[in-house]
Write a protein that holds these residues in place. Structure first.
Motif, short mmCIF file in Angstrom:
data_model
loop_
_atom_site.label_atom_id
_atom_site.label_comp_id
_atom_site.label_asym_id
_atom_site.label_seq_id
_atom_site.Cartn_x
_atom_site.Cartn_y
_atom_site.Cartn_z
N THR A 262 34.24 46.96 65.38
CA THR A 262 32.95 47.20 64.75
C THR A 262 32.17 45.90 64.79
N GLN A 263 30.94 45.94 64.30
CA GLN A 263 30.12 44.74 64.28
C GLN A 263 30.70 43.71 63.32
N ASP A 264 30.72 42.45 63.76
CA ASP A 264 31.22 41.37 62.92
C ASP A 264 30.43 41.29 61.61
N VAL A 265 29.13 41.57 61.66
CA VAL A 265 28.30 41.48 60.46
C VAL A 265 28.73 42.52 59.43
N PHE A 266 29.22 43.66 59.88
CA PHE A 266 29.76 44.67 58.97
C PHE A 266 31.04 44.15 58.31
N ILE A 267 31.94 43.65 59.13
CA ILE A 267 33.25 43.22 58.64
C ILE A 267 33.12 42.16 57.56
N GLU A 268 32.21 41.24 57.74
CA GLU A 268 32.13 40.09 56.84
C GLU A 268 31.14 40.25 55.69
N HIS A 269 30.23 41.23 55.76
CA HIS A 269 29.15 41.25 54.78
C HIS A 269 28.90 42.59 54.11
N VAL A 270 29.74 43.59 54.35
CA VAL A 270 29.56 44.89 53.72
C VAL A 270 30.84 45.27 52.98
N GLY A 271 30.71 45.77 51.76
CA GLY A 271 31.87 46.16 50.98
C GLY A 271 32.26 45.09 49.98
N ILE A 272 33.26 45.41 49.16
CA ILE A 272 33.75 44.47 48.16
C ILE A 272 35.25 44.26 48.33
N PRO A 273 35.78 43.14 47.82
CA PRO A 273 37.21 42.86 47.99
C PRO A 273 38.09 43.93 47.33
N THR A 274 39.26 44.11 47.89
CA THR A 274 40.23 45.06 47.35
C THR A 274 40.53 44.78 45.89
N LEU A 275 40.67 43.50 45.56
CA LEU A 275 41.00 43.11 44.18
C LEU A 275 39.95 43.58 43.20
N ALA A 276 38.69 43.53 43.60
CA ALA A 276 37.60 43.95 42.72
C ALA A 276 37.50 45.46 42.60
N ALA A 277 37.94 46.17 43.62
CA ALA A 277 37.75 47.62 43.67
C ALA A 277 38.80 48.38 42.85
N ILE A 278 40.03 47.88 42.80
CA ILE A 278 41.11 48.64 42.15
C ILE A 278 40.82 48.94 40.68
N PRO A 279 40.45 47.95 39.86
CA PRO A 279 40.19 48.27 38.45
C PRO A 279 39.06 49.28 38.26
N GLN A 280 38.06 49.25 39.13
CA GLN A 280 36.98 50.23 39.03
C GLN A 280 37.51 51.64 39.30
N ALA A 281 38.37 51.77 40.32
CA ALA A 281 38.94 53.08 40.63
C ALA A 281 39.82 53.57 39.49
N VAL A 282 40.65 52.69 38.96
CA VAL A 282 41.54 53.08 37.86
C VAL A 282 40.74 53.48 36.62
N GLN A 283 39.68 52.74 36.33
CA GLN A 283 38.83 53.09 35.19
C GLN A 283 38.26 54.49 35.36
N ALA A 284 37.79 54.80 36.56
CA ALA A 284 37.23 56.13 36.81
C ALA A 284 38.28 57.22 36.61
N LEU A 285 39.49 56.99 37.12
CA LEU A 285 40.56 57.98 36.97
C LEU A 285 40.95 58.14 35.49
N GLN A 286 41.01 57.03 34.78
CA GLN A 286 41.39 57.09 33.37
C GLN A 286 40.34 57.83 32.54
N GLU A 287 39.08 57.59 32.83
CA GLU A 287 38.02 58.26 32.07
C GLU A 287 38.02 59.77 32.33
N LEU A 288 38.46 60.17 33.51
CA LEU A 288 38.57 61.59 33.82
C LEU A 288 39.89 62.18 33.33
#
Length: 439
Positions: A262-288
């Motif tokens: 894929t484009q290098d600009v996508f790889i380096e500049h789109v999305g958030i780190p795995t570490l930051a994403a996990i607690p958000q996902a868990v919070q969503a699951l817990q609230e549901l």
């Protein structure tokens, strides 16, 4: 040359890598395409540490007390959920991006280790299905190679909405890798660049996804678990929508996740780190009220047993490995260093998966190169790696006094940096301070 002794100082903004990228773009007039994943340093699992047992906690005896590793995926709605011996699964990587022998090796390794592998874009191959005890079939926007018979032949279905390396973007497979067999499976011209769609053609939102998931359940007689894979961006909201649409399993792929191209600009500049994403996902699951009922698989930069244990302590049920699995098969092996250098790279640096010239025979469709990979030996190496990951995570869990990997929890973790503490929502080491937490 000693540049410092000559009074030369490299710019932090325009370093040599940046200068080279500008010069390449100016010369060629096209953006850079490559494989692998993000190479920039972002907060990751290395920024977390476990609090092993001492006086206030009791560890488990390593050889006398059991520490479980088994996991059940997809029990929410499916009659036949996947029952795996280890929470380490193999992420989706397509035939086309990988050779048929590589796909076979992934199936062999996963089966030997008692876990699952995943098809990827482009459909199911007999080599992979024949050697995979548990095979997850990816249902992607491209619909390449999709047919109901393969859906029924799979053990689970993964509806792909996004990928960590390129959330919001479609996949690429350049013409040099589209052989007659690949083209036939994807209904494409031979030798022509392929760009997958970035969104599914038959729905425009979560309400439509719910209908699609019901269709997939009907096709498979409500037997197969249905996963929904998302790239880590607006994770909290995406996870809630996936669950409401009926997902049995959510697959969360962070920005360190790899890609064939894929484009290098996508790889380096789109999305958030795995570490930051996990607690958000868990919070969503817990609230549901569905955390652990809807399983969470985390991928994107998982490298070993410590990463596995930390992901599970933050609330994951399992992880998926992609780049690490390819390295276990032999990708970037030093024995091919001279050939990597002839391609303008080196062992440990090779990321030109799109070119189809991989000396290890893994990310290629070249018949001569692909024969270099022995799928039996590759499968053995992969199984060894998965076993080591699992044992490493067990060692950590026992040290924390836990009788199962899923018993690991955020209370077992501290962070080394303020950024990691804020993202992972665990205390900064030596304090009880969680940056951003409401007291």
């Amino acid at each position: 040359m000693d540049f410092a002794s000559r009074g030369l100082r490299e710019s932090a903004t325009f370093d040599r890598v940046t200068i080279h990228a500008i010069q390449r773009a100016a010369e060629n007039g096209i953006y850079d395409i490559r494989g692998w994943g993000a190479k920039r340093r972002v907060p990751h699992f290395d920024d977390l540490l476990f609090l092993g047992a001492s006086m206030s906690r009791y560890p488990l005896e390593g050889y006398r007390e059991r520490c479980g590793t088994d996991v059940v995926l997809g029990s929410r709605n499916a009659a036949c959920p996947l029952r795996l011996d280890t929470p380490v699964t193999i992420a989706g990587m397509s035939f086309g991006a990988l050779s048929a022998r590589a796909k076979e090796a992934l199936g062999r390794g996963a089966s030997e280790a008692g876990t699952s592998t995943t098809t990827g874009d482009g459909g199911m191959t007999p080599e992979e299905r024949g050697q995979s005890k548990h095979l997850v079939y990816q249902y992607l926007p491209s619909r390449y190679g999709m047919n109901p018979d393969d859906l029924r032949a799979a053990d689970a279905i993964e509806v792909v909405l996004g990928q960590g390396a390129k959330p919001g973007g479609g996949g690429m497979l350049l013409g040099q890798k589209i052989t007659e067999r690949v083209a036939g499976m994807r209904t494409l011209p031979v030798g022509i660049d392929q760009r997958s769609a970035c969104r599914h053609p038959d729905w425009t939102g979560p309400d439509d996804l719910e209908i699609k998931i019901r269709e997939l359940r009907e096709i498979t007689d409500w037997e197969k678990p249905v996963y929904v894979k998302i790239g880590a961006t607006r994770t909290y909201y995406d996870v809630k929508l996936a669950v409401q649409a009926g997902a049995d399993v959510v697959v969360l792929d962070g920005m360190q996740g790899g890609t064939a191209a894929t484009q290098d600009v996508f790889i380096e500049h789109v999305g958030i780190p795995t570490l930051a994403a996990i607690p958000q996902a868990v919070q969503a699951l817990q609230e549901l009220g569905v955390h652990r009922e809807v399983q969470l698989i985390v991928s994107g930069g998982i490298r070993g047993g410590a990463d596995l244990a930390k992901a599970m302590a933050l609330g994951a049920d399992a992880v998926a490995i992609g780049t690490a699995a390819l390295i276990a098969l032999g990708d970037n092996h030093p024995q091919y260093d001279a050939e990597y250098r002839a391609l303008g790279s080196a062992a440990g640096y090779y990321d030109d998966y799109q070119d189809g010239r991989d000396p290890a025979g893994i990310t290629t469709q070249d018949p001569e190169l692909s024969t270099r990979l022995d799928p039996v030996e590759g499968g053995r190496r992969l199984a060894n790696f998965i076993r080591v990951m699992t044992m490493e995570a067990q060692t950590i869990a026992r040290a924390c006094g836990k009788a199962h990997l899923t018993h690991l929890e955020p209370e077992d973790l501290v962070a080394l940096t303020i950024e990691a503490a804020a993202m992972a929502r665990v205390p900064l080491a030596g304090t009880d301070w969680i940056p951003g937490a409401v007291r």
